[in-house]
Design a protein around this motif. Sequence first.
Motif, short mmCIF file in Angstrom:
data_model
loop_
_atom_site.label_atom_id
_atom_site.label_comp_id
_atom_site.label_asym_id
_atom_site.label_seq_id
_atom_site.Cartn_x
_atom_site.Cartn_y
_atom_site.Cartn_z
N ASN A 110 1.05 -1.24 -0.01
CA ASN A 110 0.02 -0.23 -0.09
C ASN A 110 0.82 1.47 -0.05
N ALA A 111 2.08 1.22 0.61
CA ALA A 111 2.83 2.37 0.71
C ALA A 111 3.08 2.91 -0.83
N GLY A 112 3.52 1.81 -1.67
CA GLY A 112 3.90 2.11 -2.78
C GLY A 112 2.69 2.70 -3.67
N THR A 113 1.38 2.18 -3.52
CA THR A 113 0.25 2.81 -4.16
C THR A 113 0.09 4.12 -3.57
N VAL A 114 0.17 4.50 -2.38
CA VAL A 114 -0.15 5.83 -1.86
C VAL A 114 0.87 6.87 -2.21
N THR A 115 2.26 6.38 -2.17
CA THR A 115 3.31 7.36 -2.72
C THR A 115 3.43 7.44 -4.18
N GLY A 116 3.04 6.43 -4.93
CA GLY A 116 3.33 6.37 -6.36
C GLY A 116 4.63 6.03 -6.90
N CYS A 117 5.35 5.68 -5.67
CA CYS A 117 6.76 4.94 -6.27
C CYS A 117 6.32 3.51 -6.07
N ASN A 118 6.15 2.71 -7.02
CA ASN A 118 5.89 1.33 -6.83
C ASN A 118 6.51 0.60 -7.99
N LEU A 119 6.38 -0.69 -8.16
CA LEU A 119 7.15 -1.61 -8.99
C LEU A 119 7.08 -1.08 -10.51
N SER A 120 5.54 -0.75 -10.79
CA SER A 120 5.44 -0.02 -12.16
C SER A 120 5.71 1.06 -12.58
N SER A 121 6.14 2.23 -11.26
CA SER A 121 6.67 3.27 -11.43
C SER A 121 7.35 3.97 -10.67
N GLN A 122 8.81 3.23 -10.93
CA GLN A 122 9.69 3.45 -9.74
C GLN A 122 10.19 4.90 -9.74
N CYS A 123 11.05 5.44 -8.63
CA CYS A 123 11.30 6.65 -8.53
C CYS A 123 12.77 6.67 -8.22
N THR A 124 13.22 8.15 -8.54
CA THR A 124 14.64 8.37 -7.83
C THR A 124 14.77 8.47 -6.42
N PHE A 125 15.92 8.39 -5.83
CA PHE A 125 16.00 8.31 -4.21
C PHE A 125 15.29 9.54 -3.72
N GLN A 126 15.76 10.78 -4.37
CA GLN A 126 15.31 11.94 -3.84
C GLN A 126 13.73 12.09 -4.12
N ALA A 127 13.06 11.73 -5.12
CA ALA A 127 11.68 11.46 -5.12
C ALA A 127 11.12 10.53 -3.97
N LEU A 128 11.63 9.53 -3.86
CA LEU A 128 11.00 8.57 -2.94
C LEU A 128 11.17 9.18 -1.54
N THR A 129 12.18 9.83 -0.92
CA THR A 129 12.46 10.31 0.19
C THR A 129 11.34 11.54 0.49
N THR A 130 11.26 12.26 -0.59
CA THR A 130 10.14 13.22 -0.45
C THR A 130 8.71 12.75 -0.41
N ALA A 131 8.50 11.64 -1.33
CA ALA A 131 7.11 10.96 -0.93
C ALA A 131 6.96 10.64 0.51
N LEU A 132 7.96 10.10 1.24
CA LEU A 132 7.74 9.75 2.36
C LEU A 132 7.94 10.75 3.45
N THR A 133 8.06 11.82 2.95
CA THR A 133 7.95 13.13 4.08
C THR A 133 6.48 13.68 3.73
N ASP A 134 5.49 13.16 4.13
CA ASP A 134 4.13 13.64 3.81
C ASP A 134 3.47 14.11 5.35
N GLY A 135 4.22 14.49 6.34
CA GLY A 135 3.66 15.00 7.40
C GLY A 135 3.28 13.97 8.59
N GLY A 136 3.74 12.84 8.27
CA GLY A 136 3.33 11.75 9.24
C GLY A 136 4.74 11.59 10.32
N ALA A 137 4.85 10.57 10.93
CA ALA A 137 5.95 10.35 11.96
C ALA A 137 6.96 10.02 10.87
N GLN A 138 8.35 10.06 11.64
CA GLN A 138 9.51 9.53 10.86
C GLN A 138 9.41 8.05 10.08
N PRO A 139 9.74 7.81 9.03
CA PRO A 139 9.60 6.41 8.86
C PRO A 139 10.83 5.80 9.25
#
Length: 262
Positions: A191-220
Amino acid sequence: MNTRLGVKQKVALGITALIAIAASTVPASASTDTGGKWASSDHWGVITRNTIGSPVADLRNGPFGSFGINGPSARPPYGRGSLGIEVADRSTSLTPPSEQVTFGNEVDFYGDRVLALNKVGFHVFQTGENVSYGGTGNLPNIKFEINPNLAAAPATTYSSMVWNPAPVLSTNRWSPFLDATTTGTWFLTGNAGTVTGCNLSSQCTFQALTTALTDGGAQPTIYTAGVGKGRDYMWIGAVDGLRINRAVYDFEADGVKTRHAG
């Protein structure tokens, strides 16, 4: 005799002092975080939960390059050994039928901050045969099992954060360091891949991934860290010099040694 005894005592005291100095420079227990801790060699091994079929992830000497290969690319980048990995593509009754293996550490990285990762990567020994099995991008990966702690998906407490290296064109030799923070692509499973858009079929750069994980929640946070292969193409090769922030994990036949990154 008194003189000889005094000399022996001084030598013994000097050896004790050297041992104490050496012990003070050996890395202790572990972290990818910024606290200066390091992972224990005792805690590295095959992660059985993430193993499918009967693959191989074995600490070994070499490989020392194929015949006719000379220079630095003809030997492991650190020491004399590496992590040998072997997976088959059609050897199980599952769908897909391919194998999977992860060699990692389930203890020392637990609770570390995903967003504190700033340098990740490894060296790989790629062969022409591996390219024929699955192309130049047929390579092992780096995997962090994490709690993504997404504000948009608070009930999702598990995902695998996976790096797939960019294609390696040189074969039958050791690659230079492959930097996972600037090359290749990352994705999150579930589900984390679905929510962030960084999933197997739509892979991200490292910077884009860390940005997606910074969505206002607690620290991953990290559960485990490892390297592996599967489930896709057959691959037989080796990995060495896994870097996680300031630590380089040197895979040797007699264990995993920790080096300070230069």
